[in-house]
Enzyme design. Sequence first.
Site, PDB file in Angstrom:
ATOM      1  N   HIS A  80       0.867  -1.205   0.000  1.00 14.16           N
ATOM      2  CA  HIS A  80       0.000   0.000   0.000  1.00 14.16           C
ATOM      3  C   HIS A  80       0.891   1.238   0.000  1.00 14.16           C
ATOM      4  O   HIS A  80       1.542   1.539   0.995  1.00 14.16           O
ATOM      5  CB  HIS A  80      -0.901   0.026   1.237  1.00 14.16           C
ATOM      6  CG  HIS A  80      -1.880   1.155   1.236  1.00 14.16           C
ATOM      7  ND1 HIS A  80      -3.237   0.971   1.426  1.00 14.16           N
ATOM      8  CD2 HIS A  80      -1.722   2.493   1.068  1.00 14.16           C
ATOM      9  CE1 HIS A  80      -3.851   2.133   1.371  1.00 14.16           C
ATOM     10  NE2 HIS A  80      -2.952   3.085   1.162  1.00 14.16           N
ATOM     11  N   HIS A 108       1.559   5.433  -1.702  1.00 12.07           N
ATOM     12  CA  HIS A 108       1.217   6.618  -2.507  1.00 12.07           C
ATOM     13  C   HIS A 108       2.499   7.184  -3.112  1.00 12.07           C
ATOM     14  O   HIS A 108       3.410   7.568  -2.368  1.00 12.07           O
ATOM     15  CB  HIS A 108       0.545   7.684  -1.640  1.00 12.07           C
ATOM     16  CG  HIS A 108      -0.744   7.213  -1.055  1.00 12.07           C
ATOM     17  ND1 HIS A 108      -1.958   7.412  -1.684  1.00 12.07           N
ATOM     18  CD2 HIS A 108      -1.013   6.498   0.070  1.00 12.07           C
ATOM     19  CE1 HIS A 108      -2.919   6.856  -0.949  1.00 12.07           C
ATOM     20  NE2 HIS A 108      -2.373   6.296   0.116  1.00 12.07           N
ATOM     21  N   ARG A 127       2.227   9.543  -5.825  1.00 13.38           N
ATOM     22  CA  ARG A 127       1.897  10.838  -6.475  1.00 13.38           C
ATOM     23  C   ARG A 127       2.356  10.823  -7.942  1.00 13.38           C
ATOM     24  O   ARG A 127       2.501   9.785  -8.544  1.00 13.38           O
ATOM     25  CB  ARG A 127       2.494  12.032  -5.718  1.00 13.38           C
ATOM     26  CG  ARG A 127       2.348  11.969  -4.209  1.00 13.38           C
ATOM     27  CD  ARG A 127       0.920  11.875  -3.726  1.00 13.38           C
ATOM     28  NE  ARG A 127       0.840  12.079  -2.280  1.00 13.38           N
ATOM     29  CZ  ARG A 127      -0.159  11.669  -1.532  1.00 13.38           C
ATOM     30  NH1 ARG A 127      -1.180  11.001  -2.056  1.00 13.38           N
ATOM     31  NH2 ARG A 127      -0.173  11.911  -0.237  1.00 13.38           N
ATOM     32  N   LYS A 140      -9.245  -0.167  -5.827  1.00 15.18           N
ATOM     33  CA  LYS A 140      -9.261   0.515  -4.532  1.00 15.18           C
ATOM     34  C   LYS A 140     -10.620   1.159  -4.295  1.00 15.18           C
ATOM     35  O   LYS A 140     -11.114   1.906  -5.152  1.00 15.18           O
ATOM     36  CB  LYS A 140      -8.167   1.594  -4.517  1.00 15.18           C
ATOM     37  CG  LYS A 140      -8.107   2.418  -3.231  1.00 15.18           C
ATOM     38  CD  LYS A 140      -7.658   1.581  -2.035  1.00 15.18           C
ATOM     39  CE  LYS A 140      -7.831   2.325  -0.720  1.00 15.18           C
ATOM     40  NZ  LYS A 140      -6.660   3.046  -0.292  1.00 15.18           N
ATOM     41  N   HIS A 188     -10.449   1.233   1.789  1.00 17.10           N
ATOM     42  CA  HIS A 188     -10.247   2.266   2.823  1.00 17.10           C
ATOM     43  C   HIS A 188     -11.480   2.165   3.719  1.00 17.10           C
ATOM     44  O   HIS A 188     -12.553   2.638   3.359  1.00 17.10           O
ATOM     45  CB  HIS A 188     -10.107   3.662   2.213  1.00 17.10           C
ATOM     46  CG  HIS A 188      -9.827   4.707   3.263  1.00 17.10           C
ATOM     47  ND1 HIS A 188      -8.629   5.369   3.368  1.00 17.10           N
ATOM     48  CD2 HIS A 188     -10.592   5.173   4.281  1.00 17.10           C
ATOM     49  CE1 HIS A 188      -8.668   6.192   4.404  1.00 17.10           C
ATOM     50  NE2 HIS A 188      -9.850   6.096   4.974  1.00 17.10           N
ATOM     51  N   HIS A 190      -4.623  -0.537   5.964  1.00 22.20           N
ATOM     52  CA  HIS A 190      -4.135   0.270   7.105  1.00 22.20           C
ATOM     53  C   HIS A 190      -5.049   0.193   8.331  1.00 22.20           C
ATOM     54  O   HIS A 190      -5.574   1.199   8.788  1.00 22.20           O
ATOM     55  CB  HIS A 190      -3.904   1.731   6.696  1.00 22.20           C
ATOM     56  CG  HIS A 190      -4.926   2.354   5.787  1.00 22.20           C
ATOM     57  ND1 HIS A 190      -6.276   2.357   6.049  1.00 22.20           N
ATOM     58  CD2 HIS A 190      -4.780   3.007   4.611  1.00 22.20           C
ATOM     59  CE1 HIS A 190      -6.902   2.985   5.069  1.00 22.20           C
ATOM     60  NE2 HIS A 190      -6.037   3.386   4.186  1.00 22.20           N
ATOM     61  N   LEU A 208      -4.856   9.319   7.910  1.00 20.55           N
ATOM     62  CA  LEU A 208      -6.168   8.671   7.935  1.00 20.55           C
ATOM     63  C   LEU A 208      -6.025   7.217   7.514  1.00 20.55           C
ATOM     64  O   LEU A 208      -5.310   6.957   6.539  1.00 20.55           O
ATOM     65  CB  LEU A 208      -7.142   9.393   7.000  1.00 20.55           C
ATOM     66  CG  LEU A 208      -7.628  10.747   7.532  1.00 20.55           C
ATOM     67  CD1 LEU A 208      -8.374  11.507   6.452  1.00 20.55           C
ATOM     68  CD2 LEU A 208      -8.514  10.563   8.771  1.00 20.55           C
ATOM     69  N   ASP A 238       1.403   2.668   3.479  1.00 26.64           N
ATOM     70  CA  ASP A 238       0.556   3.859   3.275  1.00 26.64           C
ATOM     71  C   ASP A 238       1.416   5.122   3.325  1.00 26.64           C
ATOM     72  O   ASP A 238       0.934   6.187   3.718  1.00 26.64           O
ATOM     73  CB  ASP A 238      -0.581   3.932   4.293  1.00 26.64           C
ATOM     74  CG  ASP A 238      -1.690   4.897   3.853  1.00 26.64           C
ATOM     75  OD1 ASP A 238      -1.750   5.240   2.656  1.00 26.64           O
ATOM     76  OD2 ASP A 238      -2.479   5.309   4.710  1.00 26.64           O
ATOM     77  N   HIS A 277       3.329  14.595   1.601  1.00 30.45           N
ATOM     78  CA  HIS A 277       2.742  15.917   1.359  1.00 30.45           C
ATOM     79  C   HIS A 277       3.838  16.927   1.644  1.00 30.45           C
ATOM     80  O   HIS A 277       4.607  16.746   2.605  1.00 30.45           O
ATOM     81  CB  HIS A 277       1.580  16.183   2.326  1.00 30.45           C
ATOM     82  CG  HIS A 277       0.369  15.332   2.088  1.00 30.45           C
ATOM     83  ND1 HIS A 277      -0.591  15.627   1.154  1.00 30.45           N
ATOM     84  CD2 HIS A 277      -0.024  14.171   2.674  1.00 30.45           C
ATOM     85  CE1 HIS A 277      -1.540  14.699   1.177  1.00 30.45           C
ATOM     86  NE2 HIS A 277      -1.214  13.797   2.080  1.00 30.45           N
TER      87      HIS A 277
HETATM   88  O1  DOR Z   1      -3.168   9.493   5.612  1.00 33.99           O
HETATM   89  C1  DOR Z   1      -3.539   9.214   4.490  1.00 33.99           C
HETATM   90  N1  DOR Z   1      -2.992   9.792   3.399  1.00 33.99           N
HETATM   91  N2  DOR Z   1      -4.530   8.351   4.353  1.00 33.99           N
HETATM   92  C2  DOR Z   1      -5.086   8.109   3.163  1.00 33.99           C
HETATM   93  O2  DOR Z   1      -6.012   7.351   3.129  1.00 33.99           O
HETATM   94  C3  DOR Z   1      -4.636   8.822   1.955  1.00 33.99           C
HETATM   95  C4  DOR Z   1      -3.285   9.310   2.090  1.00 33.99           C
HETATM   96  C5  DOR Z   1      -2.899  10.328   1.025  1.00 33.99           C
HETATM   97  O3  DOR Z   1      -3.147  10.072  -0.152  1.00 33.99           O
HETATM   98  O4  DOR Z   1      -2.344  11.372   1.382  1.00 33.99           O
HETATM   99 ZN    ZN Z   2      -3.377   5.075   1.429  1.00 26.58          ZN
END
Ligand code: DOR
Ligand code: ZN
Length: 373
Positions: free
Chosen positions: A38, A40, A42, A124, A161, A199, A244, A272, A276
């Site tokens: 899992h 991300h 970007r 997803k 999720h 998660h 999250l 996860d 950011h």
């Molecule tokens: O904390 C999180 N960030 N939970 C998620 O489900 C999405 C993820 C994100 O894409 O930033």
């Molecule tokens: Zn995620």
Amino acid sequence: MNELNAPGAGGAAGAPRTTSQTTPQTNRLVLRRPDDWHLHLRDGAMLKSVVNYTARQFARAIVMPNLVPPVTTVAAGAAYRQRIFDAVDPAYNFTPLMTCYLTDTLDPAEVERGFEGGVFAACKLYPANATTNSSAGVTDIAHVYPVLETMQRIGMPLLVHGEVTDADIDVFDREAVFIERTLSKMIADLPGLKVVFEHITTADAVAFVESAGPNVAATITAHHLEISRNAMFEGGLRPHHYCLPVAKRERHRLEVRRAATSGSPKFFLGTDSAPHEVHAKESACGCAGIFSAPVALESYAKSFEEEGALDRLEGFAAEHGPRFYGLPLNEERIAIERRALDVPERLEAGGAEIVPFHAGKSLEWRYAGVIGA
Ligand code: DOR
Ligand code: ZN
């Protein structure tokens, strides 16, 4: 490039720490190369900045589709996969496994074509507005039943999720209420569907997964093994510990730790990791997500060692996931060593900065590279 994403043996060699131990201590572990189920990554400059942190440690990763716009077609999934390949340092052997973002109107035939054609490994499910870039998500699970029936038939995993989005449900209860209101019924209606509860953060989710059939599994992040909700409020508001599903009470963290280190094939590694930029986290309305990729294995090793379960790390990180997905285990081996890793306060990301998980802390274990590479 910095020492957390450079190819090679994982950074400058320091002298192994010596301790005046009376019991034997493991100082080096060799594991089958792990996968991240899992992740991300970007897109654009951010993708280029973050992908090698993962490619350095992991052989494969399940890549989340919550881009803007989301990945909802086979063509978009294939194009995104190519952009990931283009961004990976050729020194790494890394395969991204792509996912399709479920919407209310997604055509089951598109999903089937993507799976059978080897582009999509899974779909997803984001409940609409549950998290970052989920506004195009599913507003009512009934809308996607035709897609889920197709997935059940073809053996394609559904990644969930698991949080309700109702404003009247306390944010700390949203995972448990999702089990009651949505997940239990969905699994009863589609008993052959492969489901990964992503998660997980609660004792409720652990109990649900443990009592479900073998087609229901869960991923566990590095951060949910390490932090309870107190970490968000330690001496002030700590946006870099906001994600999250949000971290829960300590008793939940301990139960998630127990599950991860239990040896059960139902639980496997999914970071996860969700980068950011620092300004988007340190804001009046900060984004959810913890960027753990640069220290992923080190963080899991810390948690497993604290539970006396380093011998179970390999199953969790490298065996349970591929077995659930029906994919081959990785043949490469990697090593981790007991050698202090000082985690930087910030990492450079395409002209911006990101704060990694464990920023400013010293971790005891350090990834030491692929054996023989
Ligand atoms: O904390 C999180 N960030 N939970 C998620 O489900 C999405 C993820 C994100 O894409 O930033
Ligand atoms: Zn995620």
